[in-house]
Design a protein around this motif. Structure first.
Motif, PDB file in Angstrom:
ATOM      1  N   ALA A 114       0.828  -1.206   0.000  1.00 34.44           N
ATOM      2  CA  ALA A 114       0.000   0.000   0.000  1.00 34.44           C
ATOM      3  C   ALA A 114       0.865   1.260   0.000  1.00 34.44           C
ATOM      4  O   ALA A 114       0.472   2.296  -0.537  1.00 34.44           O
ATOM      5  N   LEU A 115       2.046   1.186   0.624  1.00 38.71           N
ATOM      6  CA  LEU A 115       2.967   2.326   0.635  1.00 38.71           C
ATOM      7  C   LEU A 115       3.907   2.320  -0.565  1.00 38.71           C
ATOM      8  O   LEU A 115       4.465   3.354  -0.915  1.00 38.71           O
ATOM      9  N   TRP A 116       4.097   1.157  -1.173  1.00 39.76           N
ATOM     10  CA  TRP A 116       4.985   1.033  -2.327  1.00 39.76           C
ATOM     11  C   TRP A 116       4.283   0.154  -3.358  1.00 39.76           C
ATOM     12  O   TRP A 116       4.592  -1.014  -3.516  1.00 39.76           O
ATOM     13  N   PRO A 117       3.319   0.733  -4.099  1.00 39.33           N
ATOM     14  CA  PRO A 117       2.507  -0.063  -5.032  1.00 39.33           C
ATOM     15  C   PRO A 117       3.331  -0.780  -6.102  1.00 39.33           C
ATOM     16  O   PRO A 117       2.951  -1.856  -6.559  1.00 39.33           O
ATOM     17  N   SER A 118       4.453  -0.183  -6.507  1.00 36.72           N
ATOM     18  CA  SER A 118       5.255  -0.780  -7.580  1.00 36.72           C
ATOM     19  C   SER A 118       6.355  -1.694  -7.057  1.00 36.72           C
ATOM     20  O   SER A 118       7.259  -2.063  -7.812  1.00 36.72           O
ATOM     21  N   LYS A 119       6.289  -2.040  -5.779  1.00 38.79           N
ATOM     22  CA  LYS A 119       7.330  -2.886  -5.209  1.00 38.79           C
ATOM     23  C   LYS A 119       7.391  -4.213  -5.960  1.00 38.79           C
ATOM     24  O   LYS A 119       6.377  -4.890  -6.124  1.00 38.79           O
ATOM     25  N   PRO A 120       8.573  -4.594  -6.434  1.00 36.46           N
ATOM     26  CA  PRO A 120       8.673  -5.836  -7.209  1.00 36.46           C
ATOM     27  C   PRO A 120       8.516  -7.060  -6.319  1.00 36.46           C
ATOM     28  O   PRO A 120       8.839  -7.022  -5.132  1.00 36.46           O
ATOM     29  N   PHE A 121       8.011  -8.140  -6.899  1.00 37.37           N
ATOM     30  CA  PHE A 121       7.966  -9.407  -6.194  1.00 37.37           C
ATOM     31  C   PHE A 121       9.357 -10.028  -6.256  1.00 37.37           C
ATOM     32  O   PHE A 121       9.966 -10.105  -7.313  1.00 37.37           O
ATOM     33  N   GLY A 122       9.829 -10.465  -5.115  1.00 36.16           N
ATOM     34  CA  GLY A 122      11.157 -11.057  -5.104  1.00 36.16           C
ATOM     35  C   GLY A 122      12.239 -10.030  -4.854  1.00 36.16           C
ATOM     36  O   GLY A 122      12.029  -9.037  -4.141  1.00 36.16           O
ATOM     37  N   ASP A 123      13.399 -10.220  -5.448  1.00 40.71           N
ATOM     38  CA  ASP A 123      14.564  -9.381  -5.185  1.00 40.71           C
ATOM     39  C   ASP A 123      14.373  -7.977  -5.763  1.00 40.71           C
ATOM     40  O   ASP A 123      13.996  -7.836  -6.934  1.00 40.71           O
ATOM     41  N   PRO A 124      14.632  -6.925  -4.970  1.00 43.36           N
ATOM     42  CA  PRO A 124      14.471  -5.550  -5.472  1.00 43.36           C
ATOM     43  C   PRO A 124      15.556  -5.156  -6.463  1.00 43.36           C
ATOM     44  O   PRO A 124      15.353  -4.274  -7.294  1.00 43.36           O
ATOM     45  N   ILE A 125      16.734  -5.776  -6.362  1.00 40.92           N
ATOM     46  CA  ILE A 125      17.834  -5.480  -7.278  1.00 40.92           C
ATOM     47  C   ILE A 125      18.101  -6.725  -8.113  1.00 40.92           C
ATOM     48  O   ILE A 125      18.374  -7.796  -7.578  1.00 40.92           O
ATOM     49  N   LYS A 126      18.018  -6.583  -9.421  1.00 39.06           N
ATOM     50  CA  LYS A 126      18.210  -7.714 -10.322  1.00 39.06           C
ATOM     51  C   LYS A 126      19.441  -7.475 -11.182  1.00 39.06           C
ATOM     52  O   LYS A 126      19.441  -6.630 -12.072  1.00 39.06           O
ATOM     53  N   THR A 127      20.505  -8.190 -10.889  1.00 34.19           N
ATOM     54  CA  THR A 127      21.711  -8.102 -11.712  1.00 34.19           C
ATOM     55  C   THR A 127      21.720  -9.183 -12.795  1.00 34.19           C
ATOM     56  O   THR A 127      22.433  -9.050 -13.796  1.00 34.19           O
ATOM     57  N   ILE A 128      20.941 -10.250 -12.591  1.00 35.75           N
ATOM     58  CA  ILE A 128      20.832 -11.313 -13.585  1.00 35.75           C
ATOM     59  C   ILE A 128      19.376 -11.721 -13.713  1.00 35.75           C
ATOM     60  O   ILE A 128      18.578 -11.495 -12.795  1.00 35.75           O
ATOM     61  N   GLU A 129      19.015 -12.301 -14.834  1.00 32.03           N
ATOM     62  CA  GLU A 129      17.664 -12.826 -15.040  1.00 32.03           C
ATOM     63  C   GLU A 129      17.784 -14.261 -15.528  1.00 32.03           C
ATOM     64  O   GLU A 129      17.840 -14.538 -16.729  1.00 32.03           O
ATOM     65  N   ILE A 130      17.844 -15.173 -14.586  1.00 34.18           N
ATOM     66  CA  ILE A 130      18.117 -16.566 -14.906  1.00 34.18           C
ATOM     67  C   ILE A 130      16.945 -17.240 -15.598  1.00 34.18           C
ATOM     68  O   ILE A 130      17.110 -18.217 -16.341  1.00 34.18           O
ATOM     69  N   ASN A 131      15.717 -16.720 -15.421  1.00 33.32           N
ATOM     70  CA  ASN A 131      14.548 -17.333 -16.038  1.00 33.32           C
ATOM     71  C   ASN A 131      14.516 -17.147 -17.555  1.00 33.32           C
ATOM     72  O   ASN A 131      13.689 -17.769 -18.233  1.00 33.32           O
ATOM     73  N   ARG A 132      15.386 -16.331 -18.067  1.00 33.22           N
ATOM     74  CA  ARG A 132      15.495 -16.205 -19.527  1.00 33.22           C
ATOM     75  C   ARG A 132      16.093 -17.463 -20.139  1.00 33.22           C
ATOM     76  O   ARG A 132      15.876 -17.754 -21.316  1.00 33.22           O
ATOM     77  N   PHE A 133      16.823 -18.217 -19.342  1.00 36.16           N
ATOM     78  CA  PHE A 133      17.557 -19.365 -19.865  1.00 36.16           C
ATOM     79  C   PHE A 133      17.024 -20.704 -19.348  1.00 36.16           C
ATOM     80  O   PHE A 133      17.351 -21.747 -19.900  1.00 36.16           O
ATOM     81  N   ALA A 134      16.232 -20.668 -18.283  1.00 36.99           N
ATOM     82  CA  ALA A 134      15.615 -21.884 -17.752  1.00 36.99           C
ATOM     83  C   ALA A 134      14.406 -21.479 -16.920  1.00 36.99           C
ATOM     84  O   ALA A 134      14.429 -20.446 -16.243  1.00 36.99           O
ATOM     85  N   ASN A 135      13.355 -22.269 -16.981  1.00 39.19           N
ATOM     86  CA  ASN A 135      12.139 -21.969 -16.227  1.00 39.19           C
ATOM     87  C   ASN A 135      12.320 -22.384 -14.774  1.00 39.19           C
ATOM     88  O   ASN A 135      12.094 -23.530 -14.411  1.00 39.19           O
ATOM     89  N   MET A 136      12.737 -21.418 -13.945  1.00 35.12           N
ATOM     90  CA  MET A 136      12.979 -21.712 -12.529  1.00 35.12           C
ATOM     91  C   MET A 136      11.983 -20.992 -11.624  1.00 35.12           C
ATOM     92  O   MET A 136      12.221 -20.829 -10.433  1.00 35.12           O
ATOM     93  N   VAL A 137      10.857 -20.564 -12.202  1.00 33.43           N
ATOM     94  CA  VAL A 137       9.815 -19.890 -11.438  1.00 33.43           C
ATOM     95  C   VAL A 137       9.260 -20.844 -10.392  1.00 33.43           C
ATOM     96  O   VAL A 137       8.964 -22.009 -10.692  1.00 33.43           O
ATOM     97  N   THR A 138       9.134 -20.368  -9.158  1.00 30.82           N
ATOM     98  CA  THR A 138       8.630 -21.080  -7.973  1.00 30.82           C
ATOM     99  C   THR A 138       9.628 -22.092  -7.426  1.00 30.82           C
ATOM    100  O   THR A 138       9.354 -22.715  -6.404  1.00 30.82           O
ATOM    101  N   LEU A 139      10.780 -22.273  -8.039  1.00 33.05           N
ATOM    102  CA  LEU A 139      11.762 -23.236  -7.552  1.00 33.05           C
ATOM    103  C   LEU A 139      12.775 -22.542  -6.637  1.00 33.05           C
ATOM    104  O   LEU A 139      13.040 -21.349  -6.782  1.00 33.05           O
TER     105      LEU A 139
END
Length: 455
Positions: A322-347
């Motif tokens: 409610a105080l930060w509507p755009s707060k990302p789910f998960g890590d606030p700082i993303k230096t890598i995006e591993i899901n581009r190369f393998a489906n690791m969602v929820t793992l």
């Protein structure tokens, strides 16, 4: 090569097990025992099932199929993680089973809870049960509950309302009941209450780990209360079998027991598209597979590590949406995006895998050592300042190591630790305030007597 490495890893694990037994640290009261048990299940048995019996459901889900070199690298990292963690516990946590039992048993058997603390704990139980009801409604698709949604940026799942902390509060009611069960000296009425409330979670809840933690915590309290002997452990065997069966059944379908009770059926999930060889071929035992994918992809394809930025989530997670509507789910700082190369969602990446994501081999060693030091410091502090509240917190934290080793991220275990030890925290705060109030009253009376009767 893989078979040779697996046998080598098993030999190292067995040497650690024998050394642990020689140090009289092989019991459910020891974090190092949890480490060895978890490593055997998720870093030894699962890769063996994959390699020798073709249990590859997790790899199919991730759309990642490792070659021999990638699997070999993952096994080597598992060996490094095991040795680092085990040697860390050997150095930082040297309590024997007997010394832990001597400290915990009297504190648990003599547990008392002030009336004020009892009322507050009962109130917390009620509030957390309300959160549990909202959690169930959200999973059932009701507008009145927290809706599970996916972040388009990261692919992570989160809840559309709140910060997630109110959602996690739902697990506290079971442990409030366990605390009051301990404080009542394991009375029959609270025994029934614990069983009923635990059954609610098992039937309606969607997190099996809370049920597992509650059963292990209750078993430790029971064994400490009645004393360690083989007959008591034999009495617990049927409960252990039921726990394993419930865990496996709910691993295939989180709503399995709810569907059996209410005669309903759930929609087919994407993870059910592949035919499993056996119940062990499941995503819930996929720590080795996720670790293998992470080691192969990072940094070869991502050109970067996370550099430990995932732990910033400790600061951002408590902020309400409610105080930060755009707060990302998960890590606030993303230096890598591993899901581009393998489906690791929820793992979950696991203790060793998260270390690799942080900074490769150096990250694995650093993460294992830091986590072991932090765990040992907390448990040692509780044992050296023992009392009913510290004893309860200790029995809760031991099974929570399963969560830590499975997720590998501090924020997960921090949230669980806060809410599952909440009744002990409440009782400790009330007890401290009561002691201070008595001290002030005593000082005031002493000052009054001195003024009336000067020397």
């Amino acid at each position: 090569m893989i078979a040779v490495l697996l046998f080598f890893e098993f030999a190292i694990w067995m040497a650690c097990l024998l050394h642990c037994q020689a140090r009289r640290q092989l019991s459910v009261l020891q974090p190092v025992t949890i480490l060895l048990a978890y490593h055997f299940l998720f870093h030894l048995m699962k890769p063996a099932l994959w390699y020798f019996f073709d249990h590859n459901h997790a790899f199919e889900y991730m759309k990642f199929y490792p070659n021999e070199e990638e699997a070999t690298n993952s096994i080597l990292i598992s060996i490094v993680g095991l040795l680092t963690s085990y040697l860390g516990y050997t150095f930082f946590f040297s309590f024997s089973n007997a010394s832990i039992q001597r400290r915990l048993a009297p504190a648990i058997n003599g547990a008392r809870v002030p009336s004020t603390a009892r009322i507050l704990i009962l109130l917390t139980l009620t509030v957390s049960f309300i959160a549990f009801v909202q959690r169930v409604r959200g999973y059932l698709g009701s507008d009145e509950g927290f809706q599970l949604v996916q972040d388009a940026r990261t692919g992570n799942f989160g809840f559309s309302q709140g910060s997630g902390w109110w959602f996690e509060l739902s697990s506290a009611y079971v442990f409030c009941a366990l605390y009051l069960w301990m404080a009542s000296r394991f009375s029959r009425s609270w025994t029934i209450a614990v069983c009923v409330l635990g059954s609610f979670w098992l039937t309606l809840g969607s997190s099996r780990f809370v049920f597992v933690y509650a059963v292990i915590t209750g078993s430790i309290l029971f064994v400490l209360r009645s004393g360690f002997n083989i007959r008591k452990f034999l009495l617990l065997l049927p409960f252990a079998v039921m726990l394993i069966i419930a865990f496996v059944v709910l691993g295939q379908n989180r709503a399995a027991i709810r569907e059996m009770v209410f005669d309903t059926s759930s929609t087919t999930r994407p993870t059910d598209e592949w035919k499993r060889v056996s119940p062990l071929d499941t995503l819930d035992m996929s720590t080795f597979e996720v670790q293998t994918a992470a080691i192969s992809i990072v940094p070869r394809l991502t050109d970067s590590y996370t550099y430990f930025t995932e732990h910033v989530r400790l600061l951002t997670e408590p902020i309400p949406r409610a105080l930060w509507p755009s707060k990302p789910f998960g890590d606030p700082i993303k230096t890598i995006e591993i899901n581009r190369f393998a489906n690791m969602v929820t793992l979950s990446t696991g203790w060793y895998g998260q270390g690799w994501l942080s900074f490769g081999l150096v990250g694995v060693v650093a993460t294992c050592l830091i986590y072991v030091m932090l765990s040992s410091f907390i448990l040692r502090t509780l044992l050296l300042n023992i009392g009913p509240n510290a004893a309860f917190a200790y029995t809760v934290l031991i099974p929570l190591h399963l969560q830590w080793m499975r997720d590998g991220v501090l924020v997960s275990v921090t949230k669980f630790t806060l809410f599952l030890t909440l009744p002990a925290i409440i009782s400790a705060v009330v007890g401290r305030q009561s002691s201070r109030s008595k001290s002030r009253t005593a000082l005031a009376r002493h000052a009054s007597d001195s003024s009336r009767h000067p020397v």
